[in-house]
Design an enzyme around this catalytic site. Sequence first.
Site, PDB file in Angstrom:
ATOM      1  N   LYS A 162      35.910  40.952  37.196  1.00  0.00           N
ATOM      2  CA  LYS A 162      37.203  40.918  37.896  1.00  0.00           C
ATOM      3  C   LYS A 162      38.293  40.942  36.829  1.00  0.00           C
ATOM      4  O   LYS A 162      38.008  40.634  35.654  1.00  0.00           O
ATOM      5  CB  LYS A 162      37.308  39.655  38.759  1.00  0.00           C
ATOM      6  CG  LYS A 162      37.027  38.365  38.028  1.00  0.00           C
ATOM      7  CD  LYS A 162      37.060  37.165  38.953  1.00  0.00           C
ATOM      8  CE  LYS A 162      36.717  35.895  38.187  1.00  0.00           C
ATOM      9  NZ  LYS A 162      36.842  34.683  39.017  1.00  0.00           N
TER      10      LYS A 162
ATOM     11  N   THR B 235      33.178  36.119  42.771  1.00  0.00           N
ATOM     12  CA  THR B 235      34.496  35.837  43.351  1.00  0.00           C
ATOM     13  C   THR B 235      34.651  36.686  44.605  1.00  0.00           C
ATOM     14  O   THR B 235      34.410  37.889  44.559  1.00  0.00           O
ATOM     15  CB  THR B 235      35.573  36.193  42.301  1.00  0.00           C
ATOM     16  OG1 THR B 235      35.267  35.452  41.114  1.00  0.00           O
ATOM     17  CG2 THR B 235      36.963  35.855  42.793  1.00  0.00           C
TER      18      THR B 235
END
Length: 325
Positions: free
Chosen positions: A160, A216
């Site tokens: 990410k 996530t």
Amino acid sequence: EEWKERGAAVATRQEVDQNGRPVSKIVKKGVNDFHFGRTLGEGSYSTVLAATDRQIHREYAVKVLDKRHIIKEKKVKYVNIEKDALNRLTEHPGIVRLYYTFQDERSLYFVLDLANGGELLGHLKKMGTFDEECTRFYGAQMLDSIAYMHSKGIIHRDLKPENVLLDEQMHTKITDFGTAKILDIRSAGGTGTDGPGSGDPMDGAEQERAVSFVGTAEYVSPELLTDKNACKASDLWAFGCILYQLLAGRPPFKASNEYQTFQKIVALDYRFPDNFPAVAKDLIERLLVLDPSKRLPIEHIKAHSFFEGIQWGKGLWKQKAPRLR
Ligand SMILES: Nc1ncnc2c1ncn2[C@@H]1O[C@H](COP(=O)(O)OP(=O)(O)OP(=O)(O)O)[C@@H](O)[C@H]1O
Ligand SMILES: O=C(O)C[C@H](Cc1nc2cc(Cl)cc(Cl)c2[nH]1)c1ccc(Cl)cc1
């Protein structure tokens, strides 16, 4: 010997011998070999400090973990996975390099490359969106690094923009391998994107344990949510989400809570903004595919017209980063 009194610890430095085999070289580095400076940031279980090696006057980022806290929070497995994964990934400019690890009675220490250009996420927030040229450059660097980690049998599992740091030259350094999956030697080979759970057959118990980690929410792949297994192609799903986010300024799957985000992912419920560049859209549509085995393999991504003009290999890491705009 004298170095024991100084509270130093035997640290191992990862190098490769003349046959390219990884060897752990014993070097006696410890806390007293470094002069600790400013705090670079805090994690849930860690503090990262800038530190200078007193002998060679070289600056590093040193990640310090409190042993008691690690044990209490049951994170021992993650710390050792981070060490083992980073020790396999020592030959690529796009991955934060681990130089030494050592411990003293209270803490564990990772001596890492210092990436002082901040996180990619911070720059994206400041800019709103990246233009195509910047997205192409940063996308290419990330893809090159993903190809390398996959070739070493490492699946990151939590890619990410926060985990993509930038160095002095504004080149990328991927970090945070505590939640990586280390495939056993047998399946480390190809850089292809093998099927789900590729390489290491797991028994039921291990299957349960493997399920304990989910990345996530916005970047989690559908296969991790449905059949609980991450594979190399899971990193390519996250890569598709990141490319979308650089150009759109927000991730493709984002809802007001995690559960609703997961529902969007498994339903492939996302849309491109109207002015989204067509070539990038075509590539992203070939990455955000529910079936991991149908996602574009890395070699085909590199050949996609979105990356036209990119010099893959060493050239990509020698060229000047485009000014962010
Ligand atoms: N090699 C590095 N160079 C410069 N800054 C770093 C480096 N590694 C981590 N940092 C910064 O230090 C902070 C803490 O990083 P760390 O990896 O310890 O925890 P985290 O992964 O960010 O948090 P959590 O553990 O909650 O996921 C982050 O903000 C990160 O940007
Ligand atoms: O593999 C090694 O070199 C040895 C150790 C393994 C190790 N010893 C530990 C002690 C504690 Cl209390 C906690 C963890 Cl996570 C521990 N991990 C070690 C030392 C330092 C670091 Cl950063 C990681 C692992």
